[in-house]
Design an enzyme around this catalytic site. Structure first.
Site, PDB file in Angstrom:
ATOM      1  N   CYS A   1       0.718  -1.134   0.177  1.00 48.38           N
ATOM      2  CA  CYS A   1      -0.007   0.027  -0.001  1.00 48.38           C
ATOM      3  C   CYS A   1       0.872   1.385  -0.099  1.00 48.38           C
ATOM      4  CB  CYS A   1      -0.936   0.176   1.115  1.00 48.38           C
ATOM      5  SG  CYS A   1      -1.952  -1.436   1.536  1.00 48.38           S
TER       6      CYS A   1
ATOM      7  N   TRP B   1      -3.108  -2.625  -1.726  1.00 49.35           N
ATOM      8  CA  TRP B   1      -2.669  -3.787  -2.024  1.00 49.35           C
ATOM      9  C   TRP B   1      -3.314  -4.793  -1.193  1.00 49.35           C
ATOM     10  CZ3 TRP B   1       0.034  -8.050  -0.411  1.00 49.35           C
ATOM     11  CH2 TRP B   1       0.352  -9.024  -1.453  1.00 49.35           C
TER      12      TRP B   1
ATOM     13  N   GLU C   1      16.715 -15.857 -13.074  1.00 46.19           N
ATOM     14  CA  GLU C   1      16.376 -14.512 -13.065  1.00 46.19           C
ATOM     15  C   GLU C   1      15.391 -14.415 -14.436  1.00 46.19           C
ATOM     16  OE1 GLU C   1      15.553 -12.373 -11.376  1.00 46.19           O
ATOM     17  OE2 GLU C   1      15.574 -10.465 -12.550  1.00 46.19           O
TER      18      GLU C   1
ATOM     19  N   LYS D   1      11.365 -12.904 -14.786  1.00 47.97           N
ATOM     20  CA  LYS D   1      11.170 -12.040 -15.438  1.00 47.97           C
ATOM     21  C   LYS D   1      10.131 -12.257 -16.254  1.00 47.97           C
ATOM     22  CE  LYS D   1      12.202  -9.503 -13.526  1.00 47.97           C
ATOM     23  NZ  LYS D   1      13.128  -9.495 -12.277  1.00 47.97           N
TER      24      LYS D   1
ATOM     25  N   GLU E   1       6.713 -13.175 -14.476  1.00 53.60           N
ATOM     26  CA  GLU E   1       5.876 -12.100 -13.759  1.00 53.60           C
ATOM     27  C   GLU E   1       5.359 -11.024 -14.646  1.00 53.60           C
ATOM     28  OE1 GLU E   1       8.144 -10.132 -10.515  1.00 53.60           O
ATOM     29  OE2 GLU E   1       9.939  -9.863 -11.589  1.00 53.60           O
TER      30      GLU E   1
ATOM     31  N   LYS F   1       5.440  -3.872  -5.298  1.00 50.29           N
ATOM     32  CA  LYS F   1       6.876  -3.547  -5.562  1.00 50.29           C
ATOM     33  C   LYS F   1       7.569  -3.912  -4.287  1.00 50.29           C
ATOM     34  CE  LYS F   1      10.817  -2.078  -7.329  1.00 50.29           C
ATOM     35  NZ  LYS F   1      11.463  -2.941  -8.144  1.00 50.29           N
TER      36      LYS F   1
HETATM   37  O1  M6R Z   1      12.799  -4.994  -2.569  1.00 46.47           O
HETATM   38  P1  M6R Z   1      13.411  -6.368  -2.460  1.00 46.47           P
HETATM   39  O2  M6R Z   1      14.664  -6.496  -3.315  1.00 46.47           O
HETATM   40  O3  M6R Z   1      13.773  -6.966  -1.214  1.00 46.47           O
HETATM   41  O4  M6R Z   1      12.344  -7.184  -3.187  1.00 46.47           O
HETATM   42  C1  M6R Z   1      12.425  -8.841  -3.346  1.00 46.47           C
HETATM   43  C2  M6R Z   1      11.497  -9.125  -4.233  1.00 46.47           C
HETATM   44  O5  M6R Z   1      10.206  -9.141  -3.677  1.00 46.47           O
HETATM   45  C3  M6R Z   1      11.445  -8.708  -5.717  1.00 46.47           C
HETATM   46  O6  M6R Z   1      12.874  -8.986  -6.297  1.00 46.47           O
HETATM   47  C4  M6R Z   1      10.377  -9.587  -6.609  1.00 46.47           C
HETATM   48  O7  M6R Z   1      10.820 -10.732  -6.831  1.00 46.47           O
HETATM   49  C5  M6R Z   1      10.548  -8.631  -8.059  1.00 46.47           C
HETATM   50  N1  M6R Z   1       8.967  -8.696  -8.304  1.00 46.47           N
HETATM   51  C6  M6R Z   1      11.253  -9.210  -8.858  1.00 46.47           C
HETATM   52  O8  M6R Z   1      11.167  -8.649 -10.093  1.00 46.47           O
END
Ligand code: M6R
Length: 609
Positions: free
Chosen positions: A2, A74, A482, A486, A489, A604
């Site tokens: 949120c 969210w 990775e 990508k 998602e 995010k």
């Molecule tokens: O803010 P953070 O790097 O801790 O976030 C970790 C994951 O939530 C984040 O990398 C998530 O997997 C992304 N959506 C990847 O693109």
């Protein structure tokens, strides 16, 4: 998750709230709402769906007033609909709150409140807060700050909470776990979950700490702890370019951030690698001889950056490294001691699983280091030291520049440890240091228009596939993971990744003429073995998309399609290769018409467990 915005001052609050929330939609976007105080009345407007829905209603029926709070949600508890959207108001409509986080003990609190005659209008956990505050307001003799403080004493969980009352020209806020930053203006004050929401208005900001409460008036603020003791928080000048938080000419934040990578990498590396002396200067207060093992802890993309780090540290510094996804680490009773260095990696610095895992490691005496992007975030305040990646604000939900910057930070750390512990000799160290310094240039080359157009054409050719397989070996097996993440998602195509040599132990059964297999086969000591794995795919009619180093015409014949990337030292190649896979994913997602900046079901910063 949120996003939260609060304003008190002389401007029309509605404008500040909508503009601020539009910068925070990456934190959640299933509904949005505002509450605006106009003299003796507070008006609330909230709407399910993206912020645009609320903005349209407010354009038609503006709310006037110079004090307001706003929220983009969210959902955790309760469907994303108008009723569950924030703000939530007390039954008499006098108190309104917005909340980011989760109230873990909301059920017993709700039962008790119901018994005491309160009526709930939503299914959210957050609504208990407003009823509790309403009760405490009576006990506190009409002191809003005190009412919020007392109410928070009854709750367990994570919160960024912002409250206002029709009879008080003030905003009361508090945070535990959920992030909150305060903006200081001339005769006006702001609150937000993140800096970009405030950049158009002020650059003077205060990062609130866990357990802080704050009261905002038009001309100032007061910060206390939850016991009511005043605490001092410095005002920091934030020099981020407002433009840096906008899309800047690209069709999405994600695309903009992909193209920002040469710059972001420059910022990550700058001042840290010295070609002339061969020295690495990370400016961290860490004795490389003070630990015997390293635990890397992270989630999602940061976890895959950590996997590259595991490989690099073990290769260059010969220290045993284990790596965990943070959500597992917390609960698996890990082997941690004072001889452990726990490295938490996070773009946001707010991911709750990683934050709690950090706390777990600290409990057992581990030394802690953060590899983090967001300045002033919760993790940076709890680690012993931070190696900032300096990638700049990352808005796209799918992480791109933070990934390559984190991998580069890991490379520097491994180099530093290797040199300091004497496991990496000077010649090899200097060579690698030089290769690392080349990264911004290599990534810039990876983004040359011809290469990008080739990737776009390949993406469009395969965009209708239902599944993808990604394969890589050695330091590039995390690149495969990775790449698959990508694609999943942002395009919602099922994708899996394996270390290429593992494929024959099961995943090979999936391969047929419908399965595109992306193979990272750039220059490496395992290239021949990788090509053998490619042959195994081809023998089963799989469609091979090969990532090859520039000039490798020999192996090109094994690919149905080839993506050439700039030739790079194997140890730095994960950064260059990741860029090609980011482009492949974004072009596939765009071909399918997906909103790459707001993939469904994601947020995010994941600040709930
Ligand atoms: O803010 P953070 O790097 O801790 O976030 C970790 C994951 O939530 C984040 O990398 C998530 O997997 C992304 N959506 C990847 O693109």
């Amino acid at each position: 998750m949120c996003g939260i915005v609060g304003y008190i001052g002389t401007r029309q609050a509605q404008d500040v709230l909508i503009s601020g929330l539009s910068k925070l939609e990456y934190r959640g976007y299933d509904s949005a709402g505002v509450a605006i105080r106009d003299g003796g009345h507070i008006s609330v407007e909230k709407k399910a769906g993206k912020l645009a829905n609320l903005a349209t209603v407010l354009e038609q029926r503006p709310l006037h007033g110079t004090l307001g709070i706003g929220h983009t949600r969210w959902a955790t508890h309760g469907l994303p609909n108008d009723t569950n959207a924030h703000p939530h108001a007390s039954e008499d409509g006098k108190i309104v709150i917005i909340h980011n986080g989760i109230i873990e003990n909301y059920l017993p609190l709700k039962e008790a409140l119901l018994k005491r005659g309160h009526k709930f209008s939503s299914e959210t956990d957050s609504e208990v807060l407003v009823h509790l505050i309403e009760e405490k307001y009576q006990q506190a003799g009409g002191d809003l700050y005190e009412a919020v403080r007392l109410a928070l004493g009854d709750v367990r969980g994570a919160y960024g909470i912002v409250v206002t009352h029709v009879d008080h020209r003030e905003i009361v806020a508090a945070r535990t776990v959920s992030p909150m930053v305060m903006g200081v203006g001339e005769g006006e004050m702001f609150l937000a979950s993140d800096v970009p929401a405030l950049l158009p208005y002020t650059r003077e900001m205060v990062f609130l700490h866990d357990g802080d409460m704050v009261v905002l008036h038009d001309d100032g603020f007061k910060v206390t702890d939850l016991k009511g003791n005043e605490v001092r928080r410095e005002i920091e000048h934030i020099d981020w370019d407002a433009e840096a938080a906008e899309k800047g000419g690209y069709d999405s934040y994600m695309m903009k951030e992909i193209y920002e990578q040469p710059n972001a990498l420059t910022n990550t590396l700058i001042g840290r690698l010295h070609d002339d002396t061969g020295q690495v200067n990370l400016d961290i207060n860490l004795d490389p001889a003070s630990f015997k093992r390293i635990s890397i802890i992270a989630c999602g993309t940061a976890f895959y950056a950590g996997m590259v780090g595991e490989y690099l540290i073990e290769q260059l510094a010969r220290i045993p490294v284990d790596i965990d996804v943070a959500s597992e680490y917390r609960y698996r009773n890990p082997l941690v001691s004072e001889n452990t260095l726990a490295i938490v990696m996070s773009q946001s610095g707010e991911t709750i699983d990683t934050l709690e895992a950090l706390r777990e490691a600290k409990k057992y005496g581990a030394k802690t280091l953060g590899i983090i992007n967001a300045k002033g975030s919760s993790m940076t305040r709890e680690v012993d030291d931070t190696l900032y990646i300096h990638a700049g604000p990352e808005i796209g939900v799918a992480s791109t520049k933070a990934y390559t910057s984190m991998v580069s930070a890991m490379l520097m750390l491994a180099l530093w440890l290797g040199r300091a512990r004497g496991t990496l000799d000077e010649t090899a160290g200097r060579k690698l240091l030089h290769s690392a310094r080349e990264l911004p240039r290599l990534v810039e080359a990876a983004l040359e228009p011809e290469r990008v157009e080739n990737i776009r054409a390949i993406a469009e050719k395969y965009a209708d596939s239902r599944d993808f397989l990604f394969l890589g070996r050695g330091v590039n097996s995390p690149t495969a993971y990775e790449g698959a993440l990508k694609l999943k998602e942002i395009s919602y195509i099922h994708a899996e990744a394996y270390a290429a040599g593992e494929m024959k132990h099961g995943p090979i059964a999936l391969i047929d003429e419908h399965m595109p297999v992306v193979v990272i086969a750039t220059e490496s000591k395992l290239l021949e073995k990788t090509i053998s794995n490619v042959q195994e795919v081809r023998a089963r009619k799989g469609r091979v998309i090969l990532l090859l180093s520039d000039g490798d015409t020999e192996n090109a014949r094994y690919g149905d399609d080839v993506i050439y990337v700039p030739r790079a030292d194997e140890m730095v190649s994960p950064v260059v290769n990741a860029v090609a896979l980011q482009l492949l994913s974004i072009f596939i997602a765009q071909k399918l018409g997906k909103d790459v900046d707001k993939p469904r079901n994601l947020a995010k910063a994941v600040t709930v467990e």
